[in-house]
Design a protein around this motif. Structure first.
Motif, PDB file in Angstrom:
ATOM      1  N   GLN A   6       0.853  -1.192   0.000  1.00 32.23           N
ATOM      2  CA  GLN A   6       0.000   0.000   0.000  1.00 32.23           C
ATOM      3  C   GLN A   6       0.883   1.234   0.000  1.00 32.23           C
ATOM      4  O   GLN A   6       1.707   1.411   0.886  1.00 32.23           O
ATOM      5  CB  GLN A   6      -0.908   0.009   1.244  1.00 32.23           C
ATOM      6  N   LYS A   7       0.707   2.087  -1.010  1.00 29.42           N
ATOM      7  CA  LYS A   7       1.494   3.313  -1.072  1.00 29.42           C
ATOM      8  C   LYS A   7       0.606   4.511  -0.797  1.00 29.42           C
ATOM      9  O   LYS A   7      -0.484   4.630  -1.366  1.00 29.42           O
ATOM     10  CB  LYS A   7       2.161   3.446  -2.443  1.00 29.42           C
ATOM     11  N   PHE A   8       1.059   5.389   0.093  1.00 27.26           N
ATOM     12  CA  PHE A   8       0.284   6.585   0.420  1.00 27.26           C
ATOM     13  C   PHE A   8       1.046   7.831   0.000  1.00 27.26           C
ATOM     14  O   PHE A   8       2.174   8.053   0.436  1.00 27.26           O
ATOM     15  CB  PHE A   8      -0.032   6.620   1.917  1.00 27.26           C
ATOM     16  N   VAL A  40       5.522   5.121   2.009  1.00 31.89           N
ATOM     17  CA  VAL A  40       4.975   6.467   2.218  1.00 31.89           C
ATOM     18  C   VAL A  40       5.785   7.538   1.502  1.00 31.89           C
ATOM     19  O   VAL A  40       6.993   7.434   1.331  1.00 31.89           O
ATOM     20  CB  VAL A  40       4.940   6.863   3.720  1.00 31.89           C
ATOM     21  N   SER A  41       5.065   8.600   1.103  1.00 31.12           N
ATOM     22  CA  SER A  41       5.684   9.824   0.589  1.00 31.12           C
ATOM     23  C   SER A  41       5.882  10.784   1.752  1.00 31.12           C
ATOM     24  O   SER A  41       5.360  10.570   2.843  1.00 31.12           O
ATOM     25  CB  SER A  41       4.769  10.509  -0.418  1.00 31.12           C
ATOM     26  N   ALA A  42       6.565  11.865   1.472  1.00 27.59           N
ATOM     27  CA  ALA A  42       6.723  12.923   2.465  1.00 27.59           C
ATOM     28  C   ALA A  42       5.383  13.606   2.703  1.00 27.59           C
ATOM     29  O   ALA A  42       4.531  13.644   1.821  1.00 27.59           O
ATOM     30  CB  ALA A  42       7.750  13.936   1.973  1.00 27.59           C
ATOM     31  N   ARG A 150      11.288  13.238  -8.661  1.00 28.60           N
ATOM     32  CA  ARG A 150      10.021  13.659  -8.061  1.00 28.60           C
ATOM     33  C   ARG A 150       8.907  12.668  -8.411  1.00 28.60           C
ATOM     34  O   ARG A 150       8.835  12.177  -9.522  1.00 28.60           O
ATOM     35  CB  ARG A 150       9.642  15.071  -8.518  1.00 28.60           C
ATOM     36  N   GLY A 151       8.076  12.397  -7.422  1.00 31.14           N
ATOM     37  CA  GLY A 151       6.999  11.433  -7.627  1.00 31.14           C
ATOM     38  C   GLY A 151       7.476   9.988  -7.536  1.00 31.14           C
ATOM     39  O   GLY A 151       6.731   9.054  -7.830  1.00 31.14           O
ATOM     40  N   GLY A 152       8.715   9.794  -7.102  1.00 33.81           N
ATOM     41  CA  GLY A 152       9.341   8.471  -7.158  1.00 33.81           C
ATOM     42  C   GLY A 152       8.801   7.429  -6.187  1.00 33.81           C
ATOM     43  O   GLY A 152       9.133   6.246  -6.305  1.00 33.81           O
ATOM     44  N   ARG A 419      -4.363  19.164  -6.121  1.00 31.66           N
ATOM     45  CA  ARG A 419      -3.299  18.194  -6.359  1.00 31.66           C
ATOM     46  C   ARG A 419      -1.930  18.815  -6.203  1.00 31.66           C
ATOM     47  O   ARG A 419      -1.763  19.993  -6.468  1.00 31.66           O
ATOM     48  CB  ARG A 419      -3.459  17.568  -7.736  1.00 31.66           C
ATOM     49  N   LYS A 420      -0.948  17.978  -5.771  1.00 29.10           N
ATOM     50  CA  LYS A 420       0.403  18.509  -5.559  1.00 29.10           C
ATOM     51  C   LYS A 420       0.993  18.966  -6.879  1.00 29.10           C
ATOM     52  O   LYS A 420       0.765  18.379  -7.883  1.00 29.10           O
ATOM     53  CB  LYS A 420       1.327  17.433  -4.997  1.00 29.10           C
TER      54      LYS A 420
HETATM   55 MG    MG Z   1       3.951  12.262  -4.685  1.00 25.92          MG
END
Ligand code: MG
Ligand code: ASP
Length: 420
Positions: A6-8, A40-42, A150-152, A419-420
């Motif tokens: 699961q990626k958040f 997880v992302s930042a 970025r977005g990695g 959105r980011k």
């Molecule tokens: Mg991201």
């Protein structure tokens, strides 16, 4: 046992309350008897803020130090999420990319994953724990900390899922899935239930921001099914998988899956170049050497021995490209260089295109009926892209969305998070 990655994303863990919501969802997934690995992302805009800090202290920060800095964002998320999970009685342990053996090449700030060891993750899972991994980072073959661009974090998640042979990689974000168009531009956009890897790849390449392009490439190469869904509503989202996976493509599916746009490109033109061998080679070799990502290219037929060459490129690359074009212009005796930011790229994507002739013709007819001029065209077997004036984008998107039977029948009404 089912293994779920699961990626958040950043908005899913933007503040303590959202973090706790995520923890509840992870704990519940674990409680149902699944093995769970979390990436997880930042938090929120943490990475942007770090980039801005770097800019304030240096005009040209070294890649190595940039990576040291940027990887801290994900470390904050992973440890906080583990604390929240442990509070819920769900045992969890956090790991940096280096700790789990995400081995990358040595190109700082845009490293590529070479190998994933994953021993510590397997160990944690073996002990019944949830493993929480910092996204977007690894360790190079020279033992330096690296980031994946970025977005990695999407790529981390899919690569982890491939290495662990997970059953699915769930990507949680702030939208409920992949849409047939950006709902902010086309209110009649509909959520797509399923897309093939190839379609998702074309969409990501054509400007869809939902999944990072490299993560989709990875998923296709390793056949990892992805489920893109929302951490705000938790509803079923969009599945992305192999073409023959469970015979998902149905006869009655629309020929076109989506209309994607990109306003992040600029058009540059070399005017009045002599029409002779070697000019394009010199131009595009020079751009490639400087790592400029050229997208569409158009060369007109020559009139009296000279012609114009236009191409599109990411806006961020214009500064690098400008001196190169001026230099090439001088060398080949071109009459000038122009640049135009006021463009938009618009693409139709759909695997059904392969077996249905006339899609391009219909697309151009619809644009003509709406008085939208086409400036450039490029195609692949399942994509047709055109460049139009920026001010025509919305009308063109809506017209094509309707004409290719994608309208949902109701205006999209769910809140549209920023959105980011
Ligand atoms: Mg991201
Ligand atoms: N935090 C990183 C970024 O903002 C990586 C990611 O979110 O995927 O680019």
């Amino acid at each position: 046992m089912t293994l779920i990655v699961q990626k958040f994303g950043g908005t899913s863990v933007a503040d303590p309350d959202r973090m706790k919501n995520v923890a509840r969802h992870v704990a519940e997934t674990r409680r149902q008897g699944n093995d769970v690995v979390v990436v997880v992302s930042a938090m929120g805009k943490a990475t942007d803020n770090l980039v801005e800090l770097a800019r304030q202290v240096s005009s040209n920060p070294q890649g190595r130090e940039m990576d040291m800095l940027l990887t801290t964002g994900e470390r904050i998320s992973m440890s906080l999420l583990c604390m929240a999970l442990n509070d819920l009685g769900c045992e969890a342990m956090s790991f940096t990319g280096s700790q789990v053996g995400i081995i990358t090449d040595t190109s700082h700030t845009k490293a590529k994953i070479l190998e994933i060891k994953g021993d510590r993750v397997r160990e944690a899972l073996g002990q019944g724990k949830v493993a929480v991994i910092a996204g977007f980072q690894g360790v190079s073959t020279e033992r330096e900390v690296t980031t994946l661009g970025r977005g990695g974090s999407d790529t981390t998640a899919v690569a982890m899922a491939a290495a662990l042979k997970a059953d699915v990689c769930e990507i949680y974000t702030d939208v409920t899935g992949v849409f047939s168009a950006d709902p902010r531009m086309v209110p009649q956009a509909r959520k797509l239930g399923w897309l093939s890897f190839d379609e998702m790849l074309e969409m990501a390449g054509a400007g869809s921001k939902v999944l990072a392009l490299r993560s989709v490439e990875f998923a296709r190469n390793h056949d990892v099914p992805i489920h893109v869904r929302s951490s705000f509503t938790w509803e079923q989202g969009t599945w992305v998988s192999g073409e023959d996976n469970e015979g998902r493509r149905k006869m009655e599916d629309p020929i076109i899956s989506g209309v994607v746009h990109d306003v992040g490109e600029s058009k540059m033109t070399l005017l009045g170049v002599p029409d002779k061998p070697g000019v394009s080679a010199l131009l595009f070799e020079s751009l490639a050497k400087a790592n400029v990502n050229v997208d569409m290219i158009v060369q007109n037929t020559s009139i009296e021995g000279t012609t114009d060459i236009s191409f599109t490129l990411p806006m961020a690359d214009v500064k690098t490209a400008e001196p190169i074009l001026n230099d090439v212009a001088k060398k080949v005796g071109a009459s000038g260089v122009t640049q135009d930011d006021n463009i938009a790229k618009l693409s139709l994507v759909g695997a059904g295109m392969k077996s249905s002739p006339g899609i391009a013709a219909k697309m151009f007819r619809i644009l003509a009926e709406n008085q939208v001029n086409i400036e450039m065209i490029s195609t692949s077997t399942i994509r047709i892209s055109v460049v139009v004036r920026r001010e025509h984008l919305q009308i063109a998107l809506r017209a094509l969305h309707s004409a290719f039977n994608l309208d949902s029948g109701e205006d999209y009404s769910a809140p549209l998070p920023e959105r980011k």
